[in-house]
Write a protein that holds these residues in place. Sequence first.
Motif, PDB file in Angstrom:
ATOM      1  N   GLY A   1       0.831  -1.199   0.000  1.00  0.00           N
ATOM      2  CA  GLY A   1       0.000   0.000   0.000  1.00  0.00           C
ATOM      3  C   GLY A   1       0.866   1.248   0.000  1.00  0.00           C
ATOM      4  O   GLY A   1       2.077   1.188   0.211  1.00  0.00           O
TER       5      GLY A   1
ATOM      6  N   VAL B   1      -0.787   4.426   4.948  1.00  0.00           N
ATOM      7  CA  VAL B   1      -2.032   3.666   5.052  1.00  0.00           C
ATOM      8  C   VAL B   1      -2.061   2.838   6.338  1.00  0.00           C
ATOM      9  O   VAL B   1      -3.087   2.248   6.678  1.00  0.00           O
ATOM     10  CB  VAL B   1      -2.266   2.736   3.832  1.00  0.00           C
TER      11      VAL B   1
ATOM     12  N   ASN C   1      -6.364   3.172   2.817  1.00  0.00           N
ATOM     13  CA  ASN C   1      -6.631   4.122   3.890  1.00  0.00           C
ATOM     14  C   ASN C   1      -8.091   4.569   3.770  1.00  0.00           C
ATOM     15  O   ASN C   1      -8.475   5.211   2.788  1.00  0.00           O
ATOM     16  CB  ASN C   1      -5.680   5.316   3.761  1.00  0.00           C
TER      17      ASN C   1
ATOM     18  N   ASP D   1      -2.843   2.509  -5.699  1.00  0.00           N
ATOM     19  CA  ASP D   1      -3.461   1.307  -5.120  1.00  0.00           C
ATOM     20  C   ASP D   1      -3.830   0.328  -6.225  1.00  0.00           C
ATOM     21  O   ASP D   1      -3.625  -0.885  -6.113  1.00  0.00           O
ATOM     22  CB  ASP D   1      -4.723   1.681  -4.329  1.00  0.00           C
TER      23      ASP D   1
END
Length: 437
Positions: free
Chosen positions: A182, A186, A267, A276
């Motif tokens: 990530g 996050v 997140n 992402d």
Amino acid sequence: MSTPTIAIVGRPNVGKSTIFNRLSGERIAIVEDIPGITRDRIYAEGSWLDKKFNVIDTGGIELSDAPFMAQIRFQAEVAIEEANVIIMLTDSQSGVTNDDQMIASLLKKTKKPIILAVNKVDNPERRMDIYDFYQLGLGEPFPISGSHGIGLGDLLDAVFAALPKEDDETDNDDRIAFSLIGRPNVGKSSLVNELLGQNRVIVSDIAGTTRDAIDTDFETPDGDKFKIIDTAGIRKRGKIRETTEKYSVLRAKRAIEKSDVVLIVLNAEEGIQEQDKKVAGLAHEEGKGVVIVVNKWDTLEKDNHTMKNFEEDIRTNFQYLKYAPIVYVSAVSGQRVKMILPLITQIANNRKKRVKSSVLNEVVQDAVATNPGPTDKGRRLKIFYMSQVAINPPTFVVFVNDIELMHFSYERFLENQLRQAFDFVGTPLKVITRERT
């Protein structure tokens, strides 16, 4: 085996970007006859004799205080730190310079394999110029020409011969390897700490075989064994945020290759970002198990529709990950974190699942009975039989009368039938169509 990484290092204007473009097979780096034009590291993928590698282009290192030189030097140091093998590139036309001596001295301290390449050896007469470069103390110089593509095969042979041998222990390893992927912030580190905190039986910290990251082995009280693949590995110093952003995809790619299951950590406060989707796509393409973990869920103000809306957003942005379960957690409070390890175990088992051909074909026959194959110009798709040919991920071959009649949508229908019948949650499936002869 994880994909090795090659860093190309040298002073400005020796042709690093040209060699980078040659090795990657694409014109990605900007090539101009101006020293210092490559300020940031750029990476790409290449292959040599069916062996894949990552290659990093770096800014030129020199002694002067030219603009951006501190940043360029730092970027090059980070690339050196990430690489398995380093190509030091020099220039036959300029001979050995003070900058070359300084860079060679810097590289020797890394204790990593270094291949010395002398660029711009464009004709046989220039080959005599390479002998001066023995004084750098880096062994045999390889004469090459980036502009003409001469000598690159010999150079890559030397690079692959110099790669450190990886341990084969993972082949007989009963631990489930997983990584948390990530963007920065996050909450990956907090999540790792919470996972380890709930299962305090840490077995060992083992240095990664190819880089400075630490892979952590641990065992749960129930006896389940896991390995967390670390995605850190860049020292926290200097202007690290910019570097981390630019380089995180390559580090994520490495971690994914070593994992059985990948946790895509989002997140909740920021929602889904472009990066992402990029790393999630890497996990899917590698055939790894996937869990989508939405962290910081406790910080959102919620109503009855918050979770449903967030799931719709995830399914829209990650359409190829419909098989991946979603967990809404808080690493800070521990909310739902205990669901993660059982999910990882289930998915790892699903990736290794084998289905008997007889049972498999009963499901296929039922599927065809409820939804016959598509037709085209009076011909209908006939499915003769299906066979599982591989695991990790489960891979199936379906034999048909005419491969042209197998539409993508019908292939997806068969995949969905397999998922419903055999619980392949969390793992991609591969369905390959073959024509029966």
